[in-house]
Design a protein around this motif. Sequence first.
Motif, PDB file in Angstrom:
ATOM      1  N   PRO A 269      -0.845  -2.076 -17.511  1.00  0.00           N
ATOM      2  CA  PRO A 269       0.112  -2.306 -16.429  1.00  0.00           C
ATOM      3  C   PRO A 269       0.340  -1.002 -15.674  1.00  0.00           C
ATOM      4  CG  PRO A 269       0.917  -3.218 -18.490  1.00  0.00           C
ATOM      5  CD  PRO A 269      -0.278  -2.376 -18.829  1.00  0.00           C
ATOM      6  N   VAL A 270       0.661  -1.118 -14.391  1.00  0.00           N
ATOM      7  CA  VAL A 270       0.830   0.086 -13.588  1.00  0.00           C
ATOM      8  C   VAL A 270       2.025  -0.074 -12.656  1.00  0.00           C
ATOM      9  CG1 VAL A 270      -0.872  -0.735 -11.897  1.00  0.00           C
ATOM     10  CG2 VAL A 270      -0.320   1.695 -12.004  1.00  0.00           C
ATOM     11  N   LEU A 271       2.842   0.969 -12.618  1.00  0.00           N
ATOM     12  CA  LEU A 271       3.968   1.068 -11.693  1.00  0.00           C
ATOM     13  C   LEU A 271       3.586   2.105 -10.648  1.00  0.00           C
ATOM     14  CD1 LEU A 271       6.984   0.399 -10.984  1.00  0.00           C
ATOM     15  CD2 LEU A 271       7.591   2.383 -12.396  1.00  0.00           C
ATOM     16  N   VAL A 272       3.526   1.692  -9.386  1.00  0.00           N
ATOM     17  CA  VAL A 272       3.067   2.553  -8.302  1.00  0.00           C
ATOM     18  C   VAL A 272       4.254   2.964  -7.453  1.00  0.00           C
ATOM     19  CG1 VAL A 272       1.490   2.756  -6.348  1.00  0.00           C
ATOM     20  CG2 VAL A 272       0.878   1.294  -8.295  1.00  0.00           C
ATOM     21  N   GLU A 273       4.397   4.258  -7.232  1.00  0.00           N
ATOM     22  CA  GLU A 273       5.487   4.729  -6.368  1.00  0.00           C
ATOM     23  C   GLU A 273       5.354   4.111  -4.981  1.00  0.00           C
ATOM     24  OE1 GLU A 273       8.283   6.015  -5.601  1.00  0.00           O
ATOM     25  OE2 GLU A 273       8.780   6.362  -7.687  1.00  0.00           O
ATOM     26  N   LYS A 274       6.502   4.007  -4.328  1.00  0.00           N
ATOM     27  CA  LYS A 274       6.476   3.532  -2.947  1.00  0.00           C
ATOM     28  C   LYS A 274       6.124   4.721  -2.032  1.00  0.00           C
ATOM     29  CE  LYS A 274       9.920   5.869  -1.432  1.00  0.00           C
ATOM     30  NZ  LYS A 274       9.742   6.790  -0.296  1.00  0.00           N
ATOM     31  N   PRO A 275       5.518   4.470  -0.871  1.00  0.00           N
ATOM     32  CA  PRO A 275       4.946   3.199  -0.472  1.00  0.00           C
ATOM     33  C   PRO A 275       3.731   2.864  -1.327  1.00  0.00           C
ATOM     34  CG  PRO A 275       4.357   4.880   1.115  1.00  0.00           C
ATOM     35  CD  PRO A 275       5.324   5.511   0.164  1.00  0.00           C
ATOM     36  N   PHE A 276       3.520   1.593  -1.544  1.00  0.00           N
ATOM     37  CA  PHE A 276       2.539   1.087  -2.492  1.00  0.00           C
ATOM     38  C   PHE A 276       1.130   1.619  -2.219  1.00  0.00           C
ATOM     39  CE2 PHE A 276       0.154  -2.765  -4.149  1.00  0.00           C
ATOM     40  CZ  PHE A 276       0.505  -2.589  -5.478  1.00  0.00           C
TER      41      PHE A 276
ATOM     42  N   ALA B  32      -3.240  -2.684  -0.231  1.00  0.00           N
ATOM     43  CA  ALA B  32      -2.249  -3.371  -1.062  1.00  0.00           C
ATOM     44  C   ALA B  32      -2.792  -4.698  -1.566  1.00  0.00           C
ATOM     45  CB  ALA B  32      -0.966  -3.595  -0.262  1.00  0.00           C
ATOM     46  N   GLU B  33      -3.428  -5.458  -0.679  1.00  0.00           N
ATOM     47  CA  GLU B  33      -3.975  -6.752  -1.062  1.00  0.00           C
ATOM     48  C   GLU B  33      -5.056  -6.590  -2.124  1.00  0.00           C
ATOM     49  OE1 GLU B  33      -4.948 -10.895   1.231  1.00  0.00           O
ATOM     50  OE2 GLU B  33      -5.327  -9.003   2.296  1.00  0.00           O
ATOM     51  N   ALA B  34      -5.923  -5.589  -1.954  1.00  0.00           N
ATOM     52  CA  ALA B  34      -6.994  -5.356  -2.920  1.00  0.00           C
ATOM     53  C   ALA B  34      -6.440  -4.954  -4.277  1.00  0.00           C
ATOM     54  CB  ALA B  34      -7.935  -4.276  -2.393  1.00  0.00           C
ATOM     55  N   LEU B  35      -5.388  -4.130  -4.275  1.00  0.00           N
ATOM     56  CA  LEU B  35      -4.808  -3.667  -5.533  1.00  0.00           C
ATOM     57  C   LEU B  35      -4.129  -4.810  -6.279  1.00  0.00           C
ATOM     58  CD1 LEU B  35      -4.550  -1.111  -7.164  1.00  0.00           C
ATOM     59  CD2 LEU B  35      -2.478  -0.541  -5.891  1.00  0.00           C
ATOM     60  N   LEU B  36      -3.377  -5.626  -5.578  1.00  0.00           N
ATOM     61  CA  LEU B  36      -2.734  -6.770  -6.220  1.00  0.00           C
ATOM     62  C   LEU B  36      -3.774  -7.762  -6.743  1.00  0.00           C
ATOM     63  CD1 LEU B  36       0.226  -7.377  -3.742  1.00  0.00           C
ATOM     64  CD2 LEU B  36       0.361  -6.409  -6.040  1.00  0.00           C
ATOM     65  N   ALA B  37      -4.851  -7.960  -5.986  1.00  0.00           N
ATOM     66  CA  ALA B  37      -5.909  -8.868  -6.427  1.00  0.00           C
ATOM     67  C   ALA B  37      -6.584  -8.347  -7.686  1.00  0.00           C
ATOM     68  CB  ALA B  37      -6.935  -9.056  -5.312  1.00  0.00           C
TER      69      ALA B  37
ATOM     70  N   ASP C 177       5.542  -8.789  -2.888  1.00  0.00           N
ATOM     71  CA  ASP C 177       6.458  -7.952  -2.097  1.00  0.00           C
ATOM     72  C   ASP C 177       5.808  -6.646  -1.641  1.00  0.00           C
ATOM     73  OD1 ASP C 177       9.376  -7.753  -1.161  1.00  0.00           O
ATOM     74  OD2 ASP C 177       9.037  -5.809  -2.131  1.00  0.00           O
ATOM     75  N   PRO C 178       5.006  -5.959  -2.484  1.00  0.00           N
ATOM     76  CA  PRO C 178       4.354  -4.740  -1.986  1.00  0.00           C
ATOM     77  C   PRO C 178       3.464  -4.990  -0.776  1.00  0.00           C
ATOM     78  CG  PRO C 178       4.223  -4.842  -4.382  1.00  0.00           C
ATOM     79  CD  PRO C 178       4.731  -6.176  -3.916  1.00  0.00           C
ATOM     80  N   LEU C 179       2.780  -6.125  -0.757  1.00  0.00           N
ATOM     81  CA  LEU C 179       1.932  -6.468   0.383  1.00  0.00           C
ATOM     82  C   LEU C 179       2.784  -6.773   1.608  1.00  0.00           C
ATOM     83  CD1 LEU C 179      -0.727  -7.161   1.764  1.00  0.00           C
ATOM     84  CD2 LEU C 179      -0.633  -9.414   0.663  1.00  0.00           C
ATOM     85  N   ALA C 180       3.860  -7.525   1.431  1.00  0.00           N
ATOM     86  CA  ALA C 180       4.751  -7.827   2.554  1.00  0.00           C
ATOM     87  C   ALA C 180       5.350  -6.550   3.127  1.00  0.00           C
ATOM     88  CB  ALA C 180       5.853  -8.781   2.099  1.00  0.00           C
ATOM     89  N   SER C 181       5.681  -5.610   2.252  1.00  0.00           N
ATOM     90  CA  SER C 181       6.225  -4.325   2.699  1.00  0.00           C
ATOM     91  C   SER C 181       5.211  -3.571   3.540  1.00  0.00           C
ATOM     92  CB  SER C 181       6.630  -3.496   1.480  1.00  0.00           C
ATOM     93  OG  SER C 181       7.096  -2.221   1.874  1.00  0.00           O
ATOM     94  N   MET C 182       3.965  -3.505   3.076  1.00  0.00           N
ATOM     95  CA  MET C 182       2.937  -2.787   3.829  1.00  0.00           C
ATOM     96  C   MET C 182       2.620  -3.484   5.144  1.00  0.00           C
ATOM     97  SD  MET C 182       2.656  -0.164   2.037  1.00  0.00           S
ATOM     98  CE  MET C 182       1.629   0.555   3.323  1.00  0.00           C
ATOM     99  N   ARG C 183       2.704  -4.805   5.181  1.00  0.00           N
ATOM    100  CA  ARG C 183       2.481  -5.519   6.435  1.00  0.00           C
ATOM    101  C   ARG C 183       3.567  -5.189   7.456  1.00  0.00           C
ATOM    102  NH1 ARG C 183       0.704 -11.334   3.748  1.00  0.00           N
ATOM    103  NH2 ARG C 183      -1.562 -10.945   3.768  1.00  0.00           N
ATOM    104  N   ALA C 184       4.809  -5.099   7.000  1.00  0.00           N
ATOM    105  CA  ALA C 184       5.901  -4.748   7.909  1.00  0.00           C
ATOM    106  C   ALA C 184       5.717  -3.334   8.447  1.00  0.00           C
ATOM    107  CB  ALA C 184       7.243  -4.886   7.190  1.00  0.00           C
ATOM    108  N   ILE C 185       5.330  -2.408   7.582  1.00  0.00           N
ATOM    109  CA  ILE C 185       5.076  -1.034   8.012  1.00  0.00           C
ATOM    110  C   ILE C 185       3.955  -1.005   9.040  1.00  0.00           C
ATOM    111  CG2 ILE C 185       4.117   1.179   7.231  1.00  0.00           C
ATOM    112  CD1 ILE C 185       5.749   0.802   4.650  1.00  0.00           C
TER     113      ILE C 185
END
Length: 326
Positions: free
Chosen positions: A93-100, A107-112, A302-310
């Motif tokens: 498991p991995v916890l990534v500092e923000k921004p993701f 972001a999409e590739a990492l979550l996948a 949520d990390p992907l949604a955050s990066m999309r907003a940015i």
Amino acid sequence: MAGPLRIGIIGAARVATYAMIAPARARDDVVVAAVAARDPARARAYAETHGIGRVHDSYAALAADPDIDLVYVATPPAFHREQALLAIAAGKPVLVEKPFTRDPGEAEALLAAGRAAGVPVLEAMHSRLHALWPLIARVLPQIGAIRHVDAVFDVTVSTADAEFRWDAALGGGALMDLGIYPLAWVRAVAGEPLAVTMASMHRRRNADAAVSATLAIPGGVTARIAADMTAPRRASLTVTGSAGTLHVDNPLAPQLGHRVIVTTAAGTTEHVADGPGSYDAQLAAVIAHVRDGAPWPLAADDPLASMRAIAMVRAAAVEPGTGTIG
């Protein structure tokens, strides 16, 4: 999993001292067991300073360490994807500092990759894990239908040469480092933005020093976000509804003092959320999710949604007098 959760830190970073090391010391079910840094000598000095028992000479070695249960990535955002993938490849498991990551594609590739490997991949969005947010959710209906949201986070960032936040190539800048929070607060109370109707950035050195944007959100809601790396510290959220307003002082780190002020025709009430600090709450949520299978408090994407907003804000941004810089 017997014994404490053993965490390895990638990056001998300042953020890890208050976001991971300090909260871990306050618990007996977790230990920061190892660290790795680009400069092994720096990693050794960091480990000695913070009482970390093991130092690895590479990020890959830390990720592969069988005595590490979870990897925390605390490097600049430009390196998050490749370093988190090391943990995922090792089944950790991995916890990534923000921004993701740097952008939605990463972001999409990492979550996948995390889904394919069956391991949690989480973003360290500590602010949203504080008990303040359930309190906001409880009192928000008092102000009626949301019409407008205003969210700001300013803080003076060091101008030292080594400060990565002044280097956009490393993932720095006001939008990525500070603006991610006001965007998260807006998204939490009003939903995901449909469009950015206006955005401006002011550059300094090699990054955006300040950013502001106006967003269009479903239901006819509008929002304004702003962040400035040269201004005195300020963090606030104001929601205007059809029947009143809700104002939050310090939604960033409520443990340092906060207020939720609700004003309606019936009068004004003030609320405070009890509970652990945001970093303590974040670590507790990580342990519960990784060890006990408890739901992660935020949506999986949520990390992907955050990066999309940015990315939406960046694409629309204009520097006054110079034209589009997105």
